[in-house]
Design a protein around this motif. Structure first.
Motif, PDB file in Angstrom:
ATOM      1  N   LYS A   1       0.829  -1.200   0.000  1.00 39.84           N
ATOM      2  CA  LYS A   1       0.000   0.000   0.000  1.00 39.84           C
ATOM      3  C   LYS A   1       0.874   1.265   0.000  1.00 39.84           C
ATOM      4  O   LYS A   1       0.517   2.285  -0.601  1.00 39.84           O
TER       5      LYS A   1
ATOM      6  N   ASN B   1       1.629   1.956  -3.361  1.00 41.21           N
ATOM      7  CA  ASN B   1       0.410   1.990  -4.191  1.00 41.21           C
ATOM      8  C   ASN B   1       0.365   0.853  -5.211  1.00 41.21           C
ATOM      9  O   ASN B   1      -0.052   1.040  -6.355  1.00 41.21           O
TER      10      ASN B   1
ATOM     11  N   ASN C   1      -9.689  -0.759  -2.849  1.00 38.77           N
ATOM     12  CA  ASN C   1      -8.398  -1.418  -3.013  1.00 38.77           C
ATOM     13  C   ASN C   1      -8.519  -2.819  -3.594  1.00 38.77           C
ATOM     14  O   ASN C   1      -7.540  -3.401  -4.032  1.00 38.77           O
TER      15      ASN C   1
END
Length: 445
Positions: free
Chosen positions: A73, A76, A209
């Protein structure tokens, strides 16, 4: 350093854990009335056995997933994050299913060994679904922790506890059959976790996500599974050894107490009082510790990879100071008011006597929880594992030797737990201080 984010996440999890603990505490009061001291002893023996089974499926994998997802994360990388999540979910489900089937096929043997009665195999079968659903639930929570979205798992935990209590209460009141109450209580574990899973799955559909329709190829699945397993094995070995040795020490308590001159029914009753009435108080400080550890492990791991050693030390100091404060307040409170507390809530003076004798355990055990989490996050999981295993082995040997002594009997369990928790806490501190000195040297360079 984004301390406000760490504080916010800790507060959210602390509140959810506090609600769960309070509800669980009230639930234990209800169970103590409907299944009795002996029933509580049986319930906790099987619950400890369930923890041993879950050591193979849930201990290291969710923690690893949260760390890996947090790292992806940060850069990204949604694709890698999704691959890790899906792969880990499949692997954990397969492992838990194998363990559950093995337990169900050997339920008669397990009931005889644990409960000295093969006719109680139905109680063993009641925990088999829980092995699978708890595993899936922990993986889902680990994914959200990696995204640093603690609200979804926090709400899910509260829903799990509420649904379990409602299910058990309604079924017990409806059937009104005391012989089935322990079975219903064990089955309620699976029901509560299933509700938790349904809630988190619904939230996944709205998660930006994770794509709703997402497929991964076999090569990605293999690489992601291998990466997860490599990192999770040391953590799993640590947790598994801890849970296994702790559960074994709990399992031998009733049988070794018999040798002190009391009946097996009395030994189950004593163990039921400690496990069902005293330990819920002892574990109250863990509400804060659990929230801290869940947030600290991915947070400090990221800081370590970025070389921000000053931030790491600040977060460690913050976690230990808060844990010590809560632990010392809890210990003082239980020493002064322990007897009155158990008399008011459980109407059991013996439980209050045991709680007062264990007043130092909440302090040392909560510090151990936070210290172990910190050592895992700074890549000292092997040291933490060795310390935990040594401590539990000492406890296991001490219980085996001391419990049959008539002058000690159940107090051997209380004194041993206090001394061992202090000893392991001291070892954890020594390792942490040495590691922090090395971090300071690196920072100065």
């Amino acid at each position: 350093m984004r301390v406000p984010n760490l504080v916010f996440s800790t507060i959210i999890l602390f509140l959810s854990n506090l609600i769960v603990r309070v509800l669980g505490f009230l639930y234990k009061i209800f169970l103590s009335k409907v299944i009795g001291d002996t029933g509580l002893g049986i319930y906790h023996i099987l619950f400890n056995f369930l923890m041993i089974c879950l050591a193979f499926t849930t201990t290291g994998i969710p923690t690893t997933l949260s760390c890996l997802v947090a790292n992806k994360k940060a850069i990204n990388d949604k694709h890698s994050s999704n691959v890790l999540f899906i792969s880990t979910l499949y692997v954990a489900f397969f492992i838990s299913l194998v363990v559950s089937l093995f337990i169900s096929l050997n339920s008669n043997f397990i009931a005889f060994k644990l409960l000295h009665n093969s006719n109680l195999s139905l109680l063993v079968l009641a925990i088999c679904p829980a092995i699978v659903v708890i595993t899936i639930s922990n993986i889902l929570r680990g994914y959200y922790y990696g995204l640093k979205d603690v609200c979804v798992p926090a709400i899910g935990q509260v829903l799990e506890q509420v649904s379990r209590i409602i299910f058990v209460y309604l079924i017990i009141m409806y059937l009104n059959d005391k012989s089935q109450n322990c079975y219903i209580a064990l089955l309620g574990i699976s029901i509560g976790e299933t509700i938790n899973i349904l809630f988190i799955v619904l939230c996944l559909y709205k998660n930006s996500n994770l794509f709703n329709r997402y497929t991964i190829n076999l090569r990605d699945f293999y690489n992601a599974s291998l990466e997860t397993l490599k990192m999770s094995i040391p953590i799993t070995c640590n947790k598994m050894s801890n849970i296994l040795l702790h559960s074994l020490s709990s399992l031998i308590v009733p049988s070794r107490l018999v040798l002190s001159g009391i009946s097996y029914s009395q030994s189950l009753s004593m163990y039921g009082i400690i496990s069902g009435m005293v330990m819920p108080f002892v574990y109250l400080p863990f509400t804060l510790g659990s929230a801290l550890v869940v947030n600290l492990i991915p947070s400090i791991s990221q800081e370590l990879s970025l070389g921000k050693y000053k931030n790491i030390i600040k977060k460690i100091n913050y976690a230990l100071s808060l844990t010590f404060f809560v632990g010392i307040i809890s210990s003082i409170f239980f020493y002064i008011f322990g007897e009155k507390l158990c008399l008011i809530i459980f109407d059991n003076i013996l439980a209050g006597t045991y709680l007062k004798a264990m007043f130092l355990v909440p302090l040392f055990m909560s510090l151990n929880q936070t210290l172990s989490g910190i050592l895992h996050s700074i890549r000292k999981e092997v040291s933490s594992s060795v310390i935990t295993i040594i401590g539990m082995l000492i406890q296991l040997i001490a219980l085996y030797i001391l419990l049959p002594m008539p002058d000690l009997n159940i107090y051997a369990y209380i004194y041993t737990m206090t001394i061992v928790s202090f000893f392991t806490c001291l070892l954890h501190i020594i390792v942490l201080v040495r590691t922090l000195k090395n971090l300071n040297i690196r920072r100065l360079k």
